[in-house]
Design an enzyme around this catalytic site. Structure first.
Site, PDB file in Angstrom:
ATOM      1  N   MET A  64       0.820  -1.223   0.000  1.00 55.78           N
ATOM      2  CA  MET A  64       0.000   0.000   0.000  1.00 55.78           C
ATOM      3  C   MET A  64       0.853   1.273   0.000  1.00 55.78           C
ATOM      4  SD  MET A  64      -1.483   0.579   3.837  1.00 55.78           S
ATOM      5  CE  MET A  64      -2.106   2.168   3.284  1.00 55.78           C
ATOM      6  N   TYR A  81       0.845   7.981  -4.083  1.00 51.41           N
ATOM      7  CA  TYR A  81       0.359   8.198  -2.719  1.00 51.41           C
ATOM      8  C   TYR A  81      -0.504   7.022  -2.267  1.00 51.41           C
ATOM      9  CZ  TYR A  81      -2.397  10.308   1.073  1.00 51.41           C
ATOM     10  OH  TYR A  81      -3.021  10.558   2.267  1.00 51.41           O
ATOM     11  N   ARG A  82      -0.024   6.290  -1.285  1.00 55.06           N
ATOM     12  CA  ARG A  82      -0.712   5.156  -0.662  1.00 55.06           C
ATOM     13  C   ARG A  82      -1.093   4.070  -1.673  1.00 55.06           C
ATOM     14  NH1 ARG A  82       1.564   7.831   2.077  1.00 55.06           N
ATOM     15  NH2 ARG A  82       0.970   8.928   3.975  1.00 55.06           N
ATOM     16  N   GLN A  83      -0.299   3.918  -2.708  1.00 49.97           N
ATOM     17  CA  GLN A  83      -0.516   2.821  -3.644  1.00 49.97           C
ATOM     18  C   GLN A  83       0.810   2.436  -4.294  1.00 49.97           C
ATOM     19  OE1 GLN A  83      -3.184   4.029  -6.748  1.00 49.97           O
ATOM     20  NE2 GLN A  83      -2.025   5.855  -7.274  1.00 49.97           N
TER      21      GLN A  83
END
Length: 290
Positions: free
Chosen positions: A130, A166-168
């Site tokens: 993530m 961002y967050r991936q």
């Protein structure tokens, strides 16, 4: 015990999540690529350190895979062929390695690159999947090579091979981050510790209760927590789950909370906040969308 030697048990998933909710499911403790391949031969889910996760009160029907043994070990020896005086490339770090312990070990060695992730719970594999992070840094800041196990086999990629952000990470759902090599810069233990303490100081307003972490991603650079605060929702409680009084983007388990309590709070936040919010939590099963 499975055919390949993996330990298989029915366990309450609440025991393995930082929120402390989740019903009973079949868990496979996998230590080798062979065991991982067998475990992935039927519908499955991956469970790392259990942060950023809300599991149904009835559990999930799929196998739940947890990396252990050699896949939860770390080799921080610099690779002599890949490292330079200005760059340290480590040996393999298993996806099941706890992230907080890894960050402490890197600080003691005086190696810089991942100290911005200090305070994030969970394991390396899930954190990479993530691209977990804070405003001080993220996992992809310190990655050299990522080993991914898919139903079709094992492959190694670099961050440049992935569309991460961002967050991936760009790694498809259901693909397992089994190991990584880290890419770090030589510094000093004192300098790395100072950066960690600065990041820790900024997180002091976050709750210490059982929590999965931040509930929603920041929309368009605006703080989701600020939007939730402005909607007057801090401290709102359903059952034994509460929107943290310290920070509106955290939901905490006061003791005995259920997944249904948490889902009700997530739905209330989305209803009351005036802009669309994308979940940062992963839901098992996926009931709220987004």
């Amino acid at each position: 015990m499975s055919r390949s030697g993996a330990r298989v048990e029915r366990v309450p998933l609440a025991r393995y999540t930082t929120l402390g909710v989740g019903g009973e499911s079949e868990m496979w403790f996998v230590e080798t690529h062979e065991q991982l391949a067998e475990a992935m031969s039927a519908p499955y889910r991956i469970l790392g350190g259990g942060s950023n996760l809300v599991v149904s009160d009835s559990g999930v029907p799929e196998r739940v895979l947890r990396l252990s043994g050699p896949l939860a070990e770390r080799d921080l020896t610099p690779d002599p062929e890949l490292s330079t005086p200005d760059l340290i490339v480590t040996g393999w770090v298993g996806g099941g390695v706890p992230l907080p312990g890894l960050i402490r070990a890197l600080q003691k060695l005086g190696w810089s690159g991942l100290e911005g992730t200090v305070g994030i719970p969970g394991q390396v594999g899930g954190s990479v999947w993530m691209n977990a992070g804070t405003r001080f840094g993220e996992m992809f800041d310190g990655l050299h090579t990522i080993e991914i196990v898919t139903p079709d086999g094992v492959r190694q990629v670099t961050p440049d091979d992935l569309k991460w952000g961002y967050r991936q990470s760009g790694i498809p759902r259901g693909h397992v981050v089994s190991r990584v090599r880290l890419k770090l810069r030589p510094s000093t233990p004192e300098a790395v510790l100072a950066k960690m303490e600065h990041a820790d100081q900024a997180r002091k307003g976050q709750p210490k209760n059982k929590t999965p972490g931040c509930a929603f991603k920041n929309p368009g650079g605006v703080s989701a927590g600020k939007l939730i605060d402005e909607a007057g929702l801090k401290g709102t409680q359903v059952g034994n789950a509460r929107i943290a009084p310290e920070h509106g983007n955290f939901i905490v388990n006061l003791g005995g909370a259920t997944a249904a309590d948490v889902h009700a709070l997530l739905a209330l936040i989305r209803e009351r906040v005036g802009v669309p919010l994308e979940l940062e939590y992963e839901l098992w099963p996926e009931q709220l969308g987004g």
